[in-house]
Design a protein around this motif. Structure first.
Motif, PDB file in Angstrom:
ATOM      1  N   UNK A   1     -27.814  21.185   6.806  1.00  0.00           N
ATOM      2  CA  UNK A   1     -26.709  21.944   7.391  1.00  0.00           C
ATOM      3  C   UNK A   1     -26.958  23.449   7.404  1.00  0.00           C
ATOM      4  N   UNK A   2     -28.066  23.898   6.802  1.00  0.00           N
ATOM      5  CA  UNK A   2     -28.348  25.331   6.764  1.00  0.00           C
ATOM      6  C   UNK A   2     -28.586  25.914   8.151  1.00  0.00           C
ATOM      7  N   UNK A   3     -28.840  25.064   9.137  1.00  0.00           N
ATOM      8  CA  UNK A   3     -29.067  25.543  10.511  1.00  0.00           C
ATOM      9  C   UNK A   3     -27.788  25.602  11.332  1.00  0.00           C
ATOM     10  N   UNK A   4     -26.673  25.083  10.759  1.00  0.00           N
ATOM     11  CA  UNK A   4     -25.416  25.038  11.522  1.00  0.00           C
ATOM     12  C   UNK A   4     -24.258  25.584  10.688  1.00  0.00           C
ATOM     13  N   UNK A   5     -24.540  26.499   9.789  1.00  0.00           N
ATOM     14  CA  UNK A   5     -23.485  27.060   8.943  1.00  0.00           C
ATOM     15  C   UNK A   5     -22.403  27.718   9.792  1.00  0.00           C
ATOM     16  N   UNK A   6     -21.169  27.554   9.372  1.00  0.00           N
ATOM     17  CA  UNK A   6     -20.037  28.138  10.089  1.00  0.00           C
ATOM     18  C   UNK A   6     -19.530  27.309  11.248  1.00  0.00           C
ATOM     19  N   UNK A   7     -20.268  26.303  11.683  1.00  0.00           N
ATOM     20  CA  UNK A   7     -19.835  25.447  12.794  1.00  0.00           C
ATOM     21  C   UNK A   7     -18.664  24.580  12.340  1.00  0.00           C
ATOM     22  N   UNK A   8     -17.788  24.248  13.292  1.00  0.00           N
ATOM     23  CA  UNK A   8     -16.600  23.458  12.983  1.00  0.00           C
ATOM     24  C   UNK A   8     -16.528  22.199  13.847  1.00  0.00           C
ATOM     25  N   UNK A   9     -15.949  21.158  13.277  1.00  0.00           N
ATOM     26  CA  UNK A   9     -15.738  19.915  14.023  1.00  0.00           C
ATOM     27  C   UNK A   9     -14.349  19.371  13.723  1.00  0.00           C
ATOM     28  N   UNK A  10     -13.833  18.604  14.686  1.00  0.00           N
ATOM     29  CA  UNK A  10     -12.507  17.998  14.555  1.00  0.00           C
ATOM     30  C   UNK A  10     -12.652  16.482  14.475  1.00  0.00           C
ATOM     31  N   UNK A  11     -11.757  15.860  13.723  1.00  0.00           N
ATOM     32  CA  UNK A  11     -11.771  14.407  13.577  1.00  0.00           C
ATOM     33  C   UNK A  11     -10.934  13.767  14.673  1.00  0.00           C
ATOM     34  N   UNK A  12     -11.554  12.856  15.452  1.00  0.00           N
ATOM     35  CA  UNK A  12     -10.792  12.155  16.482  1.00  0.00           C
ATOM     36  C   UNK A  12     -10.484  10.718  16.074  1.00  0.00           C
ATOM     37  N   UNK A  13     -11.147  10.226  15.020  1.00  0.00           N
ATOM     38  CA  UNK A  13     -10.874   8.879  14.519  1.00  0.00           C
ATOM     39  C   UNK A  13     -11.214   8.844  13.034  1.00  0.00           C
ATOM     40  N   UNK A  14     -10.370   8.182  12.248  1.00  0.00           N
ATOM     41  CA  UNK A  14     -10.581   8.058  10.803  1.00  0.00           C
ATOM     42  C   UNK A  14     -10.278   6.622  10.400  1.00  0.00           C
ATOM     43  N   UNK A  15     -11.271   5.950   9.772  1.00  0.00           N
ATOM     44  CA  UNK A  15     -11.102   4.549   9.383  1.00  0.00           C
ATOM     45  C   UNK A  15     -11.518   4.349   7.930  1.00  0.00           C
ATOM     46  N   UNK A  16     -10.640   3.780   7.090  1.00  0.00           N
ATOM     47  CA  UNK A  16     -11.020   3.501   5.694  1.00  0.00           C
ATOM     48  C   UNK A  16     -12.114   2.437   5.629  1.00  0.00           C
ATOM     49  N   UNK A  17     -13.020   2.587   4.659  1.00  0.00           N
ATOM     50  CA  UNK A  17     -14.161   1.685   4.480  1.00  0.00           C
ATOM     51  C   UNK A  17     -14.299   1.357   2.996  1.00  0.00           C
ATOM     52  N   UNK A  18     -14.690   0.112   2.678  1.00  0.00           N
ATOM     53  CA  UNK A  18     -14.899  -0.277   1.286  1.00  0.00           C
ATOM     54  C   UNK A  18     -16.010   0.556   0.651  1.00  0.00           C
ATOM     55  N   UNK A  19     -15.792   0.962  -0.584  1.00  0.00           N
ATOM     56  CA  UNK A  19     -16.771   1.779  -1.280  1.00  0.00           C
ATOM     57  C   UNK A  19     -18.121   1.088  -1.434  1.00  0.00           C
TER      58      UNK A  19
ATOM     59  N   UNK B   1     -11.968   3.158  -1.498  1.00  0.00           N
ATOM     60  CA  UNK B   1     -12.361   3.329  -0.097  1.00  0.00           C
ATOM     61  C   UNK B   1     -12.798   4.761   0.168  1.00  0.00           C
ATOM     62  N   UNK B   2     -13.679   4.905   1.130  1.00  0.00           N
ATOM     63  CA  UNK B   2     -13.997   6.214   1.686  1.00  0.00           C
ATOM     64  C   UNK B   2     -13.661   6.136   3.178  1.00  0.00           C
ATOM     65  N   UNK B   3     -14.140   7.068   4.004  1.00  0.00           N
ATOM     66  CA  UNK B   3     -13.671   7.102   5.393  1.00  0.00           C
ATOM     67  C   UNK B   3     -14.808   7.289   6.389  1.00  0.00           C
ATOM     68  N   UNK B   4     -14.741   6.494   7.436  1.00  0.00           N
ATOM     69  CA  UNK B   4     -15.661   6.620   8.561  1.00  0.00           C
ATOM     70  C   UNK B   4     -15.007   7.530   9.595  1.00  0.00           C
ATOM     71  N   UNK B   5     -15.741   8.553  10.002  1.00  0.00           N
ATOM     72  CA  UNK B   5     -15.205   9.522  10.955  1.00  0.00           C
ATOM     73  C   UNK B   5     -15.903   9.420  12.308  1.00  0.00           C
TER      74      UNK B   5
END
Length: 339
Positions: free
Chosen positions: A252-270, A123-127
């Protein structure tokens, strides 16, 4: 006599057109090149070495030349393999399901295992993520809550994305079950969100969030892993904060250093590698399965990149990750979400 001539002309025309069509069609086994099509997420320049390593493994296994089809749109990748214009595709579960609905000759052959080396944790994760400076706006009594996302600007990946649309949209519809929302309601501004964007890739959806185009965005962990690093908390936990690396490549070279927080995390089939059985013959398909599931590929550091490596890769090696053979029925839980 004129009628007879006309009929004969028509029959001749049909024969000529049929001959032309059969000449363009590719019979299984009658090919020297294997085409592999990639989603936008895996089509970037930073992943060329990883794509080439997969291509070399396919070439070595089959003795055929390998060509890579890079795309900028999920629908193009899905249609490419469904329309017999590629023999192999790496695609999410939803894209695989859609391509198989179009052409039953599409068949998943392998997926990456979890760290255990089995399908149990494959599994991986949907954010769902928000900008770190605005995270308190998405909390109720100090905890992240989906109640806060109504009326916001939202970014999905593509409506054919498993973790970038199908899973998060089902999460949202389930949370707001009293509103009788449909997937279509979430695809445009008005019914629920004030505005809806589609990033076209997981990277694009994340950048929509970080450049201020969206308030909340859906994307997956594995597709942005090469560009971000954990800044606070534990990996794949609600409340954890990720930061874009200073040397992150496009987009992502235009948003280097920016930060985000996870408000939801759901496992997903690979996600699977799938083949088109109308394009590839059974012998080559069996060779691919044997090669993909081999120890040689499992230990290939260009394909399964060590977690502490600076290389950009498609798959990470933390413990016992490898490719495992998979059957179509394994993806039924995603089919259920799509109904």
């Amino acid at each position: 006599m004129k009628k007879i001539v006309s009929v004969l002309f028509f029959i001749g025309l049909v024969i000529v057109l049929s001959a032309c069509n059969s000449g363009n069609a590719q019979e299984p086994g009658d090919y020297d090149v294997i085409d592999i099509v990639w989603y936008p997420n895996e089509s970037g320049n930073d992943l060329k070495a990883a794509r080439d390593a997969i291509g070399e493994a396919i070439a070595d296994a089959t003795g055929k030349e390998v060509k890579h089809h890079l795309t900028t749109d999920y629908a193009i990748a899905i249609e490419t393999i469904a329309n017999n214009n590629a023999g192999v595709a790496f695609m999410g579960a939803q894209g695989y399901i859609e391509s198989k609905e179009r052409n039953d000759a599409i068949e998943a052959i392998v997926v990456t295992s979890g760290a255990s080396g089995t399908l149990d944790d494959a599994k991986y994760h949907s954010w769902l993520a928000v900008n770190v400076d605005e995270q308190d706006d998405y909390k109720v009594n100090g905890e992240f809550s989906l109640d806060t996302i109504e009326g916001k600007k939202f970014s999905f990946v593509s409506n054919s994305s498993t973790s970038g649309f199908v899973v998060p949209s089902n999460t949202i519809m389930g949370h707001f079950d009293d509103k009788d929302l449909t997937a279509e309601d979430l695809m445009e501004g008005g019914p629920f969100f004030s505005q809806v964007l589609f990033g076209g890739s997981h990277q694009g959806s994340a950048v929509n969030l970080l450049n201020g185009s969206a308030d909340v965005a859906a994307f997956c962990d594995s597709c942005v892993d090469n560009y971000v690093e954990l800044a606070e908390g534990e990996e794949n936990e609600i409340g954890s904060v990720y930061r874009v690396k200073d040397d992150a490549e496009e987009p992502f070279n235009t948003v280097t250093g920016k930060e985000f927080a996870l408000m939801s995390v759901t496992p997903v089939l690979n996600a699977p590698f799938a083949v088109n059985k109308e394009v590839l013959n059974e012998e080559d398909i069996n060779k691919l399965i044997e090669a993909f599931t081999s120890d040689e590929i499992a230990n290939n550091e260009q394909i399964f990149v060590p977690k502490d490596s600076d290389m950009s890769g498609l798959f990470s090696k933390t413990e016992n990750e490898r490719f495992l053979e998979v059957e179509d029925a394994w993806f039924n839980p995603i089919r259920e979400l799509s109904k």
